[in-house]
Enzyme design. Sequence first.
Site, short mmCIF file in Angstrom:
data_model
loop_
_atom_site.label_atom_id
_atom_site.label_comp_id
_atom_site.label_asym_id
_atom_site.label_seq_id
_atom_site.Cartn_x
_atom_site.Cartn_y
_atom_site.Cartn_z
CB SER A 1 -35.09 -29.82 73.10
OG SER A 1 -34.37 -30.51 72.10
CG ASN B 1 -35.35 -27.39 81.51
OD1 ASN B 1 -34.86 -26.36 81.96
ND2 ASN B 1 -34.60 -28.44 81.20
CG HIS C 1 -31.22 -30.15 77.61
ND1 HIS C 1 -30.46 -30.10 78.76
CD2 HIS C 1 -30.64 -31.07 76.80
CE1 HIS C 1 -29.46 -30.97 78.65
NE2 HIS C 1 -29.55 -31.56 77.47
CG ASP D 1 -32.05 -32.56 80.79
OD1 ASP D 1 -32.66 -31.55 81.21
OD2 ASP D 1 -30.82 -32.73 80.97
#
Length: 221
Positions: free
Chosen positions: A140, A111, A113, A149
């Site tokens: 990030s 992912n 973020h 997250d």
Amino acid sequence: MTTDAPSIVVLVSGSGSNLQALIDAVHEGRIHGRISAVVSNNPEAYGLERARRAGIPTEVIDHRNYESREAFDRALAERIDRYHPDLVVLAGFMRILTPEFVEHYRGRMLNIHPSLLPKYRGLNTHARAIEAGDSEHGVSVHFVTPELDGGPVIAQARVPVHADDTPERLAARVLEQEHRLYPLVTSWYADGRLRLEGGQVLFDGRPLARPLQLDELEHPA
């Protein structure tokens, strides 16, 4: 991971600008893998059009058609697994995923973020950084774990926060870095340089003591 070009499935909910960065990187040979499918929970997501233009199969699984988050995630995983992914990439996928879904792809789901995690998990990160008086902000890339997250951070890119910044101006500068960082980290995974082992990020077989920094990679001391 297979010996063939790794299969990558990308999940999107919106415009798909990070998806486009990944498509471009594959096309230019910077990612040695293939985007096997783009999947969205939003039938109107422009990211689907980006995929179609690139000749990538698309799938739509509208979360509004499911009675629970669990039912949606089961359907989503079933659809993703048709493409036998080596890696699942979340590129603006605006869904909180169930622990069961995350565990199914543990160690092979990334992912991105828009903050310097662990700062500012969740939404409105740019406004929060400005309100806090931060001198720098950024983005990030992390492995996905059940904690929102909260997965181990692999790499970051930083931008300065200017005195006259608005959330929109800051977001635009961060987005430029997202488009540089995400293809790079994805390429590391596709090349077998990156893995998650026991909650620890390993890069070239060695545990990371801290997230890799884009500026240091590009301008080593």
